[in-house]
Design an enzyme around this catalytic site. Structure first.
Site, PDB file in Angstrom:
ATOM      1  CD  GLN A  65      -5.216  -3.999 -12.602  1.00 11.08           C
ATOM      2  OE1 GLN A  65      -4.332  -3.764 -11.799  1.00 11.08           O
ATOM      3  NE2 GLN A  65      -4.960  -4.278 -13.867  1.00 11.08           N
ATOM      4  CB  SER A 119      -4.582  -5.260  -4.795  1.00 11.12           C
ATOM      5  OG  SER A 119      -3.419  -5.346  -5.579  1.00 11.12           O
ATOM      6  CG  LEU A 120      -5.595  -0.543  -7.357  1.00 11.19           C
ATOM      7  CD1 LEU A 120      -5.961   0.929  -7.265  1.00 11.19           C
ATOM      8  CD2 LEU A 120      -5.791  -1.050  -8.748  1.00 11.19           C
ATOM      9  NE  ARG A 138       0.801  -2.043  -6.144  1.00 16.78           N
ATOM     10  CZ  ARG A 138      -0.305  -2.769  -6.330  1.00 16.78           C
ATOM     11  NH1 ARG A 138      -1.139  -2.448  -7.318  1.00 16.78           N
ATOM     12  NH2 ARG A 138      -0.589  -3.786  -5.527  1.00 16.78           N
ATOM     13  CG  HIS A 155      -1.138  -9.599  -5.078  1.00 14.10           C
ATOM     14  ND1 HIS A 155      -0.551  -8.643  -4.270  1.00 14.10           N
ATOM     15  CD2 HIS A 155      -2.143  -8.967  -5.732  1.00 14.10           C
ATOM     16  CE1 HIS A 155      -1.187  -7.490  -4.429  1.00 14.10           C
ATOM     17  NE2 HIS A 155      -2.150  -7.661  -5.313  1.00 14.10           N
ATOM     18  CD  GLN A 212      -0.557  -4.257  -1.944  1.00 15.64           C
ATOM     19  OE1 GLN A 212      -0.106  -4.026  -3.054  1.00 15.64           O
ATOM     20  NE2 GLN A 212      -1.503  -3.530  -1.389  1.00 15.64           N
TER      21      GLN A 212
END
Length: 314
Positions: A10, A95-96, A120, A204, A253
């Site tokens: 992102q 991440s994503l 998510r 996170h 995660q």
């Protein structure tokens, strides 16, 4: 030459992303149509026409970034004859982007990846009321210093390392009041700048536990196949192929640190010489070269990028 394909997270979204791919390559258009169908919304219209505020919403940005990455993958495979299983030694995503990496390696179907990322994004946004969490990037210091700053700024609240991006850039995440203390605390530790990030939630960190619970439930009901190449997972910075371990690490995660500096180090330490960033933006290619000077790195997000890179991937 050993290659890794990496997938952005992102922040790399921008209005118009993917449009040229769709207009140039039928295989790319197919990906965007499949994602629209899976989500029951015209996400491609938001990606190409905006408004930016709507695209930036976490629930839209996450599947949108995955869609662009997968469009590049599909074009390489269908129209350039580049098979990921033969061309890459590893895949990884920030991440994503880990979901994009898993979809590219065949662990997830495209439709499942889109639906999981939509959920998510929604779950992450809902986990913390707007205004109660924040994130800040520390520039000029590494992980050891960042952990000390986080511990001092916390004062009983959540404040932890969210992203260890490169040797001089670490992102902290947590309660807004704790993050607000980071700049002042950081001065005593040699932090060059503390830059607040324009995010809608504190990703996170432990405040994301409700989102982790939601993802655990969703992932339990999704088929995960063995990826065709190993995936370097964010939270352990090493390669995984076991579907059950992949599922567990994706849940971890949500609240855990994205150990990107170590992920890139793992790639280089396991023979990777060339990193190709597939998708929107050029963030990860830039990070790769700052983390490991020996790496060559290229970004593939436009038709021109693909044409330039195809001979190197053949």
């Amino acid at each position: 030459m050993a290659r890794a394909f990496v997938f952005p997270g992102q922040g790399s979204q921008d209005v118009g992303m993917g449009r040229a791919l769709a207009e140039t390559f039928p295989a790319a258009r197919e990906v965007f149509d499949e994602v629209d169908d899976a989500l029951g919304q015209k996400l491609s219209a938001i990606m190409w026409d905006g408004p930016k505020e709507t695209l930036t919403l976490t629930e839209n940005a996450q599947p949108a970034l995955m869609a662009v990455s997968m469009a590049v993958v599909r074009v390489l495979e269908r129209e350039k004859g580049v098979k990921l299983a033969e061309s890459a030694k590893f895949v990884a995503g920030h991440s994503l982007g880990e979901y994009s990496a898993l979809a590219a390696a065949g662990a997830f179907s495209l439709a499942d990846a889109a639906r999981l990322l939509k959920l998510r994004g929604q779950a992450m946004q809902a986990a913390v009321p707007v205004g109660q969490g924040a994130m800040v990037a520390l520039l000029g210091v590494g992980l050891d210093v960042a952990e000390k700053v986080a511990a001092e700024a916390a004062q009983g609240e959540v404040c932890q390392v969210a992203n260890d991006n490169e040797p001089t850039q670490v992102v902290l995440s947590g309660a807004k009041s704790a993050i607000d203390r980071v700049a002042e605390v950081g001065k005593a530790h040699g932090v060059r700048r503390a830059v607040p990030l324009p995010v809608s939630a504190p990703f996170h960190c432990a405040l994301m536990q409700p989102a982790a619970d939601a993802m655990a439930e969703a992932l339990a009901n999704v088929t995960i196949s063995v990826p065709v190449v190993p995936v370097v997972a964010n939270v352990i910075a090493s390669a995984v192929t076991d579907p059950n371990e992949i599922r567990r690490l994706l849940v971890e995660q949500v609240t855990g640190t994205v150990r990107w500096r170590e992920c890139v180090g793992y790639l280089a330490g396991n023979g990777v010489t060339d990193v190709f960033e597939l998708g929107s933006g050029k963030v990860l290619a830039g990070l790769a070269k700052r983390i490991e000077k020996s790496l060559e790195a290229m970004s593939l997000g436009t038709p021109e990028d693909i044409e330039a890179a195809a001979p190197k991937l053949a």
